[in-house]
Design a protein around this motif. Structure first.
Motif: not given
Length: 160
Positions: A75-77, A83-84, A109-114
């Protein structure tokens, strides 16, 4: 390699002993810190403080506690990515997974490849710590509690 040599060479044991640079959470049984090679901003590693190879060797209460910490970190990540973002996790254990350490640990991890994500940043660590403090979650279950026993525990598989 004996267990003492293995622990001495284990990066997770080194993190537990104070080698993690950006700790975002720690208690008596787990520690969470920013990954040195993140796939997205806020990529965090959560590990047991006790050196253990396989998830089925983690005591039941400690396993539930580890997952509760992972849930709160998720939740924090997610909040770092407006947006979340959806978050992902994977547990690393066993011989096949010893890419980075012979010690049970979970990547969150966030599921966004950065592409080009920079190394861990103290501002990101502080943001995660603040977000963890703000998350309304049930209290973390003490690691020593007995609770539910699953068919996946060793005593049910005849491996004890």
């Amino acid at each position: 390699m004996d267990i003492a040599e293995e622990r001495a060479a284990c990066p997770m044991c080194a993190a537990v002993a104070g080698g993690a640079e950006f700790v975002v959470y720690a208690d008596d049984s787990v520690i969470a810190f920013l990954d040195r090679e993140p796939v997205s901003i806020g990529h965090t590693v959560v590990t047991t403080k006790h050196h253990v190879h396989h998830v089925d060797e983690v005591p039941a209460g400690q396993g539930r506690h580890l997952l509760a910490v992972v849930q709160r970190l998720s939740a924090a990540i997610s909040a770092l990515h407006p947006p979340p973002a959806d978050t992902g996790m994977f547990l690393t254990d066993g011989e096949a997974d010893f890419r980075d350490a012979p010690h049970v640990h979970v990547h969150v991890f966030a599921k966004r490849r950065e592409p080009g994500v920079s190394p861990p940043d103290p501002a990101v660590a502080k943001h995660i710590v603040r977000a963890l403090e703000a998350i309304e979650a049930p209290p973390l279950e003490p690691p020593g509690s007995l609770g539910h026993r699953s068919v996946f525990w060793p005593e049910y598989r005849g491996t004890t």
